[in-house]
Design an enzyme around this catalytic site. Sequence first.
Site: not given
Length: 298
Positions: A133, A200, A229, A272
């Site tokens: 990202e 977020c 992460s 994730s």
Amino acid sequence: MNSELIQIEIDSGSGFCFGVTTAIRKAEEELAKGEPLYCLGDIVHNGMEVERLHARGLETINHDQLQHLCDAKVLLRAHGEPPETYDMARQNHIEIIDATCPVVLQLQRRINKQFTDNPEAQIVIFGKTGHAEVLGLVGQTRGAAIVVENLEDVGKLDFTRDIYLYSQTTKSLDGFHAIIDYIQRHISPHATFKSFDTICRQVANRMPNIANFAARHDLILFVSGHKSSNGKVLFNECLRVNANSHRIERAEEIDMNWMRDVQTVGICGATSTPKWLMEECRDYILDHIGGKANNVIE
């Protein structure tokens, strides 16, 4: 070991975030067409989910391989990509399936506009160097943005020049605020400093929620890919609240000796981490202790 004494709860707030869910849905829709599909980088930082989609035909490639790919279909994962990736795709007649998370996409546009409006200012990104990202965000500034991972990095900024601070979407709010405080204390009165909270909330809100979850159980199994992460941050929060927390990537890594003198087990994970993988970990424990479904809190 008496299975009647063990209760297992899967955290309802854990699992894929919106961006990852959308990326995987797009991949599955494309794979269902029976055509070759490539993904630039692991679609999600979870080895088990990558293996599942690979078995269905999704091929993971890197940026070097992308340069030599032509007339193909490539999915861009939720992390986003720098402009150069889109340029290369056009040159090589590659059809892009863009699964960039809307939150990340909006952040990319904001940074791009800020850089275009004031290219002489320092655009600073609180994030992990080399993270997918972050590479996409830095790419919006033609590589000019400065990435800071901690307060030591922040100390290297030029406080006589304007600073515009952004954050990788999955970083911690506490860390972001600490950096803001540091810059505010050191910035020259003749320079402009503005910070933009681009974290977020779907991710940030998991911190207090997962802390409450970890506190409720004797043992915590945090299921996460080693590359995640976000997983590292959330696991550390579990560990802070509950010292009897273990980070695992798959069910086979569970040590049944951890279950000794344990009455409740909490299973949780990163943004994730697929739900099916947490369920596999639950079933692994039940299989090994002869447990039944009524020992499980859904």
